[in-house]
Structure formats: C-alpha cells, structure tokens
Design an enzyme around this catalytic site. Structure first.
Site, PDB file in Angstrom:
ATOM      1  N   PHE A 111      41.046  52.016  24.461  1.00  0.00           N
ATOM      2  CA  PHE A 111      40.404  50.712  24.981  1.00  0.00           C
ATOM      3  C   PHE A 111      41.183  49.611  25.311  1.00  0.00           C
ATOM      4  O   PHE A 111      40.744  48.682  26.303  1.00  0.00           O
ATOM      5  CB  PHE A 111      39.631  50.145  23.729  1.00  0.00           C
ATOM      6  CG  PHE A 111      40.236  49.289  22.998  1.00  0.00           C
ATOM      7  CD1 PHE A 111      41.160  49.874  22.052  1.00  0.00           C
ATOM      8  CD2 PHE A 111      40.221  47.786  23.013  1.00  0.00           C
ATOM      9  CE1 PHE A 111      41.822  49.050  21.227  1.00  0.00           C
ATOM     10  CE2 PHE A 111      41.130  47.306  22.031  1.00  0.00           C
ATOM     11  CZ  PHE A 111      41.840  47.579  21.044  1.00  0.00           C
ATOM     12  N   LYS A 112      42.373  49.964  25.108  1.00  0.00           N
ATOM     13  CA  LYS A 112      43.415  48.766  25.598  1.00  0.00           C
ATOM     14  C   LYS A 112      43.647  48.587  27.420  1.00  0.00           C
ATOM     15  O   LYS A 112      43.681  47.464  27.761  1.00  0.00           O
ATOM     16  CB  LYS A 112      44.930  49.042  25.207  1.00  0.00           C
ATOM     17  CG  LYS A 112      44.977  49.017  23.818  1.00  0.00           C
ATOM     18  CD  LYS A 112      46.163  48.936  23.190  1.00  0.00           C
ATOM     19  CE  LYS A 112      46.087  48.645  21.394  1.00  0.00           C
ATOM     20  NZ  LYS A 112      45.467  49.671  20.911  1.00  0.00           N
ATOM     21  N   ASP A 113      43.272  49.534  27.888  1.00  0.00           N
ATOM     22  CA  ASP A 113      43.016  49.449  29.361  1.00  0.00           C
ATOM     23  C   ASP A 113      42.079  48.566  30.000  1.00  0.00           C
ATOM     24  O   ASP A 113      42.298  47.846  30.818  1.00  0.00           O
ATOM     25  CB  ASP A 113      42.657  50.580  30.180  1.00  0.00           C
ATOM     26  CG  ASP A 113      43.797  52.004  29.738  1.00  0.00           C
ATOM     27  OD1 ASP A 113      45.023  51.473  29.945  1.00  0.00           O
ATOM     28  OD2 ASP A 113      43.499  53.150  29.690  1.00  0.00           O
ATOM     29  N   LEU A 116      44.090  45.263  29.590  1.00  0.00           N
ATOM     30  CA  LEU A 116      45.340  45.416  30.201  1.00  0.00           C
ATOM     31  C   LEU A 116      45.216  45.360  31.704  1.00  0.00           C
ATOM     32  O   LEU A 116      45.995  44.595  32.418  1.00  0.00           O
ATOM     33  CB  LEU A 116      46.388  46.000  29.541  1.00  0.00           C
ATOM     34  CG  LEU A 116      46.938  45.520  28.272  1.00  0.00           C
ATOM     35  CD1 LEU A 116      47.824  46.617  27.455  1.00  0.00           C
ATOM     36  CD2 LEU A 116      47.905  44.318  28.659  1.00  0.00           C
TER      37      LEU A 116
END
Ligand SMILES: *Cc1c(COP(=O)(O)O)cnc(C)c1O
Length: 464
Positions: A111-113, A116
C-alpha cells in the site's frame, strides 16, 4: 494551509516546507493547523470521480499555497496511471457486511505505493520549480525502501540512499530495491540490524553540518504528505458503500500507525467513520495500550508480517496531540518520558476518548496462518499475512449491518512462504515482476558505522 508541530516549539510552515522537512526541528510531527471540512453534499458529488480526480479533490485543501488542484490532478494521473488495476484500489465484497479494499496494485505491491508514487512526484515538481537539490536518506526493514526507490528513481533533483540490514530482508524485498538501476539510486546493505540502520539515519539527520551539506530529506512514514495521500482511499471506499449517508468502519493492519491515522483524518474531515480497528502481530504495543492506557515498549519479535514488526508507532504522536486537545507541552512531556523510561500512560478520560473510535486486536503467527486458510476456503481470496490480520480485526469488532472494510496492504506474492503453508498455493508475482529473481542487482555492503555511511554518501554524490 499552515502546519504546526505536535511539540509546539517550531514555527508554523506551509506545505512545501513540510514536504521537504519530514520531521519538525523540535522533534515533533507536523499536523495541519486545522482539518479541512467536506460537506455531505460535496462528498456525494465525489462519488462519480475517478481515483485520480478524487485524490486531487481530497488533497487540494492541504497543499494550498504550493500545489493547486490542477497540479495535483497531473501528479495523480501520472502516479496511478501506472497501477495494474483500472480501479486503482478495487473494493471486493467478502460477506454481508465485510469488504476488502486491495491496495497492492502499485509497482512494489504494497500500500505504500499509493502515497509514495504521489509524494515522489511532488518532490520532483517542487524541487524543479525552486531548482533545489536534495538527498533522501532512509532506513527500511522491507517495504518502504522499495516503494521510496520506485517513487524517486526518475527524479532529476534528488538522490536517494536506502539502508537495509544485510541478509535480514527477504530476497523478494531486497531485489525490489536493488534491481532498480538508476544513477540517483543507492542501496546500502548495512552489516547490522534494522535498528542499526535507523539509528545511523537518525544520527545523520542530527549532524547539522552533514544535513545542510547534503540538504537531507526523509520519506519515512512521519512525512505528512504520505498521510495526506492515504486519506484518499478511505474516502474512496466509504463513498462507494454509501457515505456520507451511511457509516462505515475500517480494519487496518498497523505498524507505525500511519495508515490508520489517515483514516482518523478522513473522519475529522467529515467522513462518517464509526470505528477504526487496528490489527497488530505479536508486537502488540498498540492493543496493549488500548487495554491499559499504558504505552510500553518491549523488544521487537520477528513475525510472518514483518512490515509490522515495530514497537514504536511514530505516528501515534499525532493522535495523542489531538486527544490531548492539542496540548503540545503535554505531548512533549509524554514523548520525553517514553524516550527515557520506555513507557508512558494517559489518564482514563483520554483513553476513553481514544476507545470511542479505536479498537485493537493482537494476532499470533499461528492465528494469522489459520486466518489466511479460512479466508481462502470461505471466499476464494488469497491474502497476505498483514492483510489477514486486518481480517481478524474486522471479524472481532465489525458490527452487523455496518460495512467494515479491511485494507489489504500487500500482495500475497510478497510473502509466499506463509501463504503456501496456509493454502497450499504459491502465489505468483504479477507478470511485470516475473523476472525479478534473475534481474541484475546493485548494492554496496558497508560496515555498521556512521563514518562509513557518511563517507559513502559524500563520495557518491561527487561522482554524479
Ligand atoms: C508498512 C506496512 C504496514 C504498516 O503500515 P503503518 O502505516 O506503518 O501502520 C502494514 N502492512 C504492510 C504490507 C506494510 O508494508
């Protein structure tokens, strides 16, 4: 929009400075001076937007004075255009009141995409405009490093150095970082643990001379811009299930409290969120806090959900600030106490306020594997260990008749071993990553000393 520090000893600054600074100079975290509000009518109109349009709409009040709606839309269209699902963040129904939102269609499958990919482009835009150059330095135990590298690899105005503990991240995780070959990307394998990586990064930031010489910046989860971009999918899910005319709850696998804090902000902006249910593995500092009102740090225990092997949930400071009615002196006091005594407590009134919104569930590795098997049997869905903990949390505290949405934070192929044990199936990497295990890698192994890292960064930047 201005931002203030949770510790109250830093001047209020605008979005651009918050983006580039990360941490406030007094050691606190930046929060907006006030939360923008969306009326029920304006939310109803958001139902028909694409994901990128919704992102621009939700983020615009926060970036006021730096990026306007058109800038944001450009950034979001580029960022999410590369995701491998047309819905960007698809929502699936699992049972009557249980839903899952899959947040793993970005380039690094976590999920960090979702934040970011946007934040990297914001850096690029702002730096281009001011013709500044910065150096991003970060430590990773796995997922953050690759997501940060993917988001920064094309940027002309920055270099990125990511430290990971040598031989202590999974091969998939390492390769996701080290096979990105770009002139501004530097992977350092530190001969030490994740904590060593993190303490070296912290030391570099507190070295005034080094910090200014390189214009150091951070993209770790305390950066407000990441929280901001994560608010979007809470709106997306809730609007799809009837908000603002119906309440919903979310169940969120939690480590640094960044993802779930974005849900709290969405609630403050007017989204009708009933409960935010956090799931943790055996590093259960948050569920213990919710039971006792005492935040007590213990040793980190490795688990099959390694991205949540965290004992200090940095973003919790932002919630504390709100729950203490923005009393920065009180927050500073508790944070100092935590630093020296590894524990602090809040009084029953404050705990009650927190428990009005938050519930917490702790999950052993064994329970996590059982849950992965159970979801597969019941719904045919293969979920990763982190997401499975979200399911356990939803099942424990979800209410009948009220939609509860689990945020699935990683693709199962990122953690194939426990998934295979639980289901008998080895999840395969998506096509675009299918050659990951044979791609050329590039990283430098360095000794566990601050000087070695400083020398490497000094000389690397001279070479480019
Ligand atoms: C980072 C991460 C988490 C934890 O998110 P926080 O914002 O730190 O709470 C959960 N699951 C996965 C797969 C992650 O990469």
């Amino acid at each position: 929009m201005k931002y203030i520090s949770t510790r109250g000893n830093a001047p209020a600054i605008g979005f651009e400075d918050v983006l580039l600074a990360g941490l406030a100079p007094d050691g606190g975290l930046y929060v907006p001076e006030e939360y923008p509000q969306f009326s029920p009518d304006s939310m109803r109109q958001m139902r028909s937007l694409t994901y990128a349009e919704l992102a621009a709409e939700v983020m615009a009040p926060f970036t006021e004075g730096c990026l306007d709606k058109k800038d944001l839309l450009d950034i979001a269209v580029q960022a999410y255009g590369g995701f491998s699902h047309t819905a960007v963040a698809p929502l699936k129904q699992i049972s009557d009141s249980l839903w899952v939102m899959e947040l793993f269609y970005g380039p690094t499958l976590a999920f960090k995409d979702y934040a970011l990919q946007v934040v990297g482009r914001m850096f690029d835009k702002v730096l281009k405009r001011t013709n500044k150059r910065i150096t991003i330095v970060g430590a990773t135990s796995g997922d953050t490093g690759s997501a940060a590298i993917e988001s920064c690899k094309g940027c002309d105005h920055l270099d990125i150095f990511i430290l990971h503990p040598h031989n202590r991240v999974s091969e998939v995780q390492r390769r996701q970082m080290t096979t990105t070959i770009a002139p501004n990307v530097f992977n350092i394998a530190l001969e030490g643990t994740f904590d060593d990586c993190q303490s070296i990064v912290k030391a570099l930031f507190s070295d005034e001379d080094f910090r200014t010489r390189h214009n150091l910046s951070a993209v770790n989860s305390i950066n407000w811009a990441r929280i901001m971009a994560q608010i979007v999918y809470y709106f997306r899910a809730a609007l799809a299930l009837g908000a603002p005319d119906r309440e919903v709850s979310f169940a969120v696998p939690t480590g640094n409290f960044g993802n779930i804090f974005a849900g709290y902000v969405a609630k403050r902006m007017g989204l009708p969120i009933k409960k935010l249910i956090l799931g943790s593995n055996e590093n259960d500092i948050l569920p213990r806090f919710l039971e006792t009102g005492v935040m007590e740090k213990r040793a980190v225990k490795p688990s099959i959900s390694p991205s949540m092997d965290i004992q200090v949930s940095s973003n919790f400071e932002r919630l504390l600030f709100e729950m203490l009615d923005r009393d920065a002196a009180a927050v500073s006091h508790l944070m100092e106490t935590f630093k020296y005594e590894k524990s602090y407590g809040v009084d029953t009134e404050v705990l009650k306020k927190i428990k009005n919104i938050f519930e917490g569930v702790r999950c052993t590795d064994e329970e996590t594997k059982i849950e992965i098997g159970k979801i597969y049997k019941a719904a045919g869905e293969i979920v990763d260990p982190h997401s499975a903990i979200g399911f356990v949390a939803a099942e424990k505290f979800g209410e009948t008749g009220l939609p509860c949405i689990v945020l699935a934070t990683a693709h199962p192929a990122k953690f194939p071993v426990p998934v295979r044990t639980a289901t008998g199936i080895t999840p395969s990497l998506p096509a675009r990553l299918s050659d990951l295990m044979t791609r050329r890698e590039n990283f430098t192994v360095l000794p566990n000393t601050q000087d070695a890292i400083k020398y490497f960064i000094d000389t690397a930047e001279k070479r480019i």
